[in-house]
Write an enzyme that holds these catalytic residues in place. Sequence first.
Site, PDB file in Angstrom:
ATOM      1  N   ARG A 274     -13.359  -8.942   2.326  1.00 23.09           N
ATOM      2  CA  ARG A 274     -11.870  -8.620   1.867  1.00 23.09           C
ATOM      3  C   ARG A 274     -11.032  -9.943   2.072  1.00 23.09           C
ATOM      4  O   ARG A 274     -10.070 -10.024   1.307  1.00 23.09           O
ATOM      5  CB  ARG A 274     -11.336  -7.342   2.673  1.00 23.09           C
ATOM      6  CG  ARG A 274     -12.174  -6.082   2.331  1.00 23.09           C
ATOM      7  CD  ARG A 274     -11.928  -5.622   1.262  1.00 23.09           C
ATOM      8  NE  ARG A 274     -10.699  -5.548   0.734  1.00 23.09           N
ATOM      9  CZ  ARG A 274      -9.607  -4.618   1.234  1.00 23.09           C
ATOM     10  NH1 ARG A 274     -10.207  -3.530   1.683  1.00 23.09           N
ATOM     11  NH2 ARG A 274      -8.246  -4.422   0.796  1.00 23.09           N
TER      12      ARG A 274
ATOM     13  N   HIS B   8      -7.850   0.530  -6.294  1.00 23.85           N
ATOM     14  CA  HIS B   8      -7.656  -0.301  -5.376  1.00 23.85           C
ATOM     15  C   HIS B   8      -8.509  -1.492  -5.594  1.00 23.85           C
ATOM     16  O   HIS B   8      -9.487  -1.947  -5.207  1.00 23.85           O
ATOM     17  CB  HIS B   8      -8.623   0.497  -4.070  1.00 23.85           C
ATOM     18  CG  HIS B   8      -8.456  -0.061  -2.825  1.00 23.85           C
ATOM     19  ND1 HIS B   8      -7.723  -1.063  -2.210  1.00 23.85           N
ATOM     20  CD2 HIS B   8      -9.263   0.005  -1.285  1.00 23.85           C
ATOM     21  CE1 HIS B   8      -7.834  -1.388  -1.038  1.00 23.85           C
ATOM     22  NE2 HIS B   8      -8.723  -0.698  -0.412  1.00 23.85           N
TER      23      HIS B   8
ATOM     24  N   CYS C 158     -16.401   1.550   1.329  1.00 24.66           N
ATOM     25  CA  CYS C 158     -15.272   0.711   1.317  1.00 24.66           C
ATOM     26  C   CYS C 158     -14.596   0.662   2.902  1.00 24.66           C
ATOM     27  O   CYS C 158     -13.954  -0.057   3.442  1.00 24.66           O
ATOM     28  CB  CYS C 158     -13.999   1.044   0.647  1.00 24.66           C
ATOM     29  SG  CYS C 158     -13.543   2.921   0.750  1.00 24.66           S
TER      30      CYS C 158
ATOM     31  N   ARG D 215       0.859  -1.324   0.071  1.00 26.80           N
ATOM     32  CA  ARG D 215       0.005  -0.016  -0.098  1.00 26.80           C
ATOM     33  C   ARG D 215       1.067   1.125   0.054  1.00 26.80           C
ATOM     34  O   ARG D 215       1.591   1.439   1.009  1.00 26.80           O
ATOM     35  CB  ARG D 215      -1.017   0.173   1.119  1.00 26.80           C
ATOM     36  CG  ARG D 215      -1.634   1.213   1.341  1.00 26.80           C
ATOM     37  CD  ARG D 215      -2.669   1.178   2.467  1.00 26.80           C
ATOM     38  NE  ARG D 215      -3.811   0.446   2.013  1.00 26.80           N
ATOM     39  CZ  ARG D 215      -5.121   0.511   2.450  1.00 26.80           C
ATOM     40  NH1 ARG D 215      -5.421   1.464   3.570  1.00 26.80           N
ATOM     41  NH2 ARG D 215      -6.015  -0.122   1.876  1.00 26.80           N
TER      42      ARG D 215
ATOM     43  N   GLN E  39     -10.120  -4.318  -3.151  1.00 29.92           N
ATOM     44  CA  GLN E  39     -11.402  -3.936  -2.554  1.00 29.92           C
ATOM     45  C   GLN E  39     -12.529  -4.158  -3.576  1.00 29.92           C
ATOM     46  O   GLN E  39     -13.537  -4.696  -3.106  1.00 29.92           O
ATOM     47  CB  GLN E  39     -11.420  -2.374  -2.356  1.00 29.92           C
ATOM     48  CG  GLN E  39     -12.691  -1.674  -1.812  1.00 29.92           C
ATOM     49  CD  GLN E  39     -13.207  -2.047  -0.443  1.00 29.92           C
ATOM     50  OE1 GLN E  39     -12.049  -1.876   0.368  1.00 29.92           O
ATOM     51  NE2 GLN E  39     -14.100  -2.486  -0.183  1.00 29.92           N
TER      52      GLN E  39
HETATM   53  N1   CP Z   1     -11.226  -0.436   2.783  1.00 33.56           N
HETATM   54  C1   CP Z   1      -9.966  -0.320   3.212  1.00 33.56           C
HETATM   55  O1   CP Z   1      -8.984  -0.336   2.129  1.00 33.56           O
HETATM   56  O2   CP Z   1      -9.723  -0.215   4.572  1.00 33.56           O
HETATM   57  P1   CP Z   1      -8.266  -0.144   5.270  1.00 33.56           P
HETATM   58  O3   CP Z   1      -7.780   1.542   4.747  1.00 33.56           O
HETATM   59  O4   CP Z   1      -8.604   0.125   6.666  1.00 33.56           O
HETATM   60  O5   CP Z   1      -7.536  -0.971   4.753  1.00 33.56           O
HETATM   61  N1  NVA Z   2     -10.136   6.547  -1.113  1.00 32.97           N
HETATM   62  C1  NVA Z   2      -9.690   6.256   0.319  1.00 32.97           C
HETATM   63  C2  NVA Z   2     -10.040   4.638   0.144  1.00 32.97           C
HETATM   64  C3  NVA Z   2      -9.504   4.150   1.689  1.00 32.97           C
HETATM   65  C4  NVA Z   2      -9.849   2.732   1.794  1.00 32.97           C
HETATM   66  C5  NVA Z   2      -8.254   6.501   0.363  1.00 32.97           C
HETATM   67  O1  NVA Z   2      -7.375   6.227  -0.534  1.00 32.97           O
HETATM   68  O2  NVA Z   2      -7.941   7.074   1.561  1.00 32.97           O
END
Ligand code: CP
Ligand code: NVA
Length: 337
Positions: A324, A162, A296, A134, A165
């Site tokens: 997930r 993402h 999400c 990430r 997700q």
């Molecule tokens: N939805 C999601 O990716 O959650 P986190 O940022 O907690 O991993």
């Molecule tokens: N769009 C958000 C998603 C978090 C899961 C971000 O990138 O912070």
Amino acid sequence: MSRTTSAGTGARVQPLKAARPTRADRTQPPGARSFLSLADVTPEELDACLAEAARLKQARAAGRRRVETPLSGRHVALLFDKPSLRTRVTFEVAVRELGGEPIHVPSDVALGGRESAADVARNLERWVDAVVIRTFAQQVLEEFASAAPRLRVVNALTDEEHPCQAVADLLTLQERLGTLTGRTIAYVGDGNNVATSLAQAAVMSGMHVHLASPEGYALPDRVQAQGARLSRHGATLRLFTDAKVAVKGACAVYTDVWTSMGQEHESRRRERAFAGYQVNEALMARAEPGALFMHCLPAHRGEEVSAGVLDGPTSVVFDQAENRLHAQKAILSMLFA
Ligand code: CP
Ligand code: NVA
């Protein structure tokens, strides 16, 4: 505004492969298997992944949590350069339940500029079999995949996409609605990483996608252009500025935060821009009766979604969160098949 791009199982674990000229093809030698973007996956591979996720979910519910798989005895590095609850915990559980061993690599060591991303990848390739990342720029993942062809690289969220997700989201939709072909999903809010991967996965599954965003926050042009290539069964991708129009006929309404990780300095401007884009009871009433609400997470009650909708009877946000785990087990299984 309404712009339309004419965008247009059951199989047990199959290896994921890039099937058409994509960024991954350009950066990875043949044979390398990574999961950087849904745009690098065929609709058939997505179908197979969803079927495998459903099978793994059923097996887990029947008490078969830990299974012998090609991941058994292998190591998977987890490298998180942004905060995470769901993605981090579900990947750690997924790796363990598939018989592997997760290794947490501190992000300041791996991506803090101490050495290049390519050199980090070349080191990790000597010790571990996969890396779940990430970070901010999608380019970093491409550098990892390019520099370390034996390493499976998995996108756990970038500024642009993402994809893990979206696999969980499609699994949730299938569970609730059955066949998705010809149905409409509306996404209201920022045309961001979550919107991108959701739009890609949904058109690949034959769903019409309506995205409503304020001017300046629409889905990027490159993702709109991909719609036609990824679409199946005549699925279309349409952009709107009016959320009320976008949700008409939708069997599910999805939203995400107005300010994503890394954009905190823009939050005041974004609050103003998105003020008319809250998903609340009045907006849900314009969608199909009983339409699902999706997010999400993490969510901000009173901002992008009202508390009543987030906590209401058609909200499936915690199913998405649960899925997930199953989706990521399927993705990892396919990468190691
Ligand atoms: N939805 C999601 O990716 O959650 P986190 O940022 O907690 O991993
Ligand atoms: N769009 C958000 C998603 C978090 C899961 C971000 O990138 O912070």
